[in-house]
Scaffold this active site. Sequence first.
Site: not given
Length: 413
Positions: A285-287
């Site tokens: 969900p972030c990178f």
Amino acid sequence: MHYEDPYQTLPESTQGETWVRISVVGLGRLGAPMCACFAAKGFNVIGVDIDPKKVQDLNNRFAPVSETGLQQLLREPGLCLTATTNLESAILQTDVTFVVTATPSDSSGKFSLKYILPVCEKIGKVLARKDGFHVVAITSTVMPGDCDGPIKDVLEQTSTGVCGEQFGLVYNPEFIALGSVIKDFLNPDFVLLGANDPLSYARIAQIYESCVDSPVIKSMSRVNAELTKLALNSYITAKISFANMLARICEQLPDANVDIVTDAIGTDSRIGKKYLKGAISYGGPCFPRDNRALATLTDCPIPATIDKFNRDQIKWLADFVQDTAKGEITVLGKSYKPGTEVTEESAGVLLQQELESRNMILANTYLGNTVVIIQPDPKFATLDYSGRLVIDCWRAFPELDRPDVDYYPLGLG
């Protein structure tokens, strides 16, 4: 204002304070563990969510989300932790509010404030009639300029107060990985604290000094902190992609081994070995989202090129599977990394979708004739691969290089 020294003396108005009451808005994959961590460190914590099931679970000491160690932490005796759907009540009873609501990506790749702004509007209305200096800490990832722009504006308009005088606003994102949120939260490489007034800085710094042994606090303005969050994660994606590029090169060179190459260059102190493991696409969900968000801020092609290369890796792997596979195919590793159930942008899910689009036959409930091991999860070592073709993206199971297994470790020439 810029505060370089994380151990500076607290402003006079906070000296002598030994107890900060904390509310956390959003009991999701980060918010719920944050509640438990703060409570375990002795803080009085109120969790807030619109989902009554999450609230009920937390009040009953059941983990509202799946995360390593969360259930055990919630079972510790003496936690001052409650949860409610009543945001107003939580604000009135606390001194600091961490906002951990979702900021989904829009069609351009930027982070949307469609959930944060209504929350901040409600917080501001409560602050309008609340005594004392209340600090609002934005933990959700936002675009550079959002805190000093729309978020501060809505807080000032609804509270009728001035940011930095009647209330505080801080940008304080966390650098955690799902599956190790609690460990990462309590053992950060550094704490990123974006504040434009000393009282807000001091209040949040005080919390982390109680949670983390000798924390390294990088203090800066809110906009610098917003950019730092995106820049750090985007830099890591560049490092991952560089290692993956080396893996693809090694596969074309007889006797080349990407692990030997990356081990050597990672020994250089200017580079380091973390995230330098040639394998397959990053996900989660972030990178991916942070990298795409950074790309919207610049004409420089680096972030967009990294994102395209990362996506192309799935097609490259699908090509390799299609050219190599025998019979039905099983993809092992649907989550984006070991230790979590989250499948957002996971290489396993994306590969399976790509193979399905090519009308390849997949075996999901049993091991097919061809097995693609997407992640280095130790649980996969216990399976019987006899008579099968195995593609090992991480070279995690070299013991499969035996006569009864057709073993293809990626990254080797």
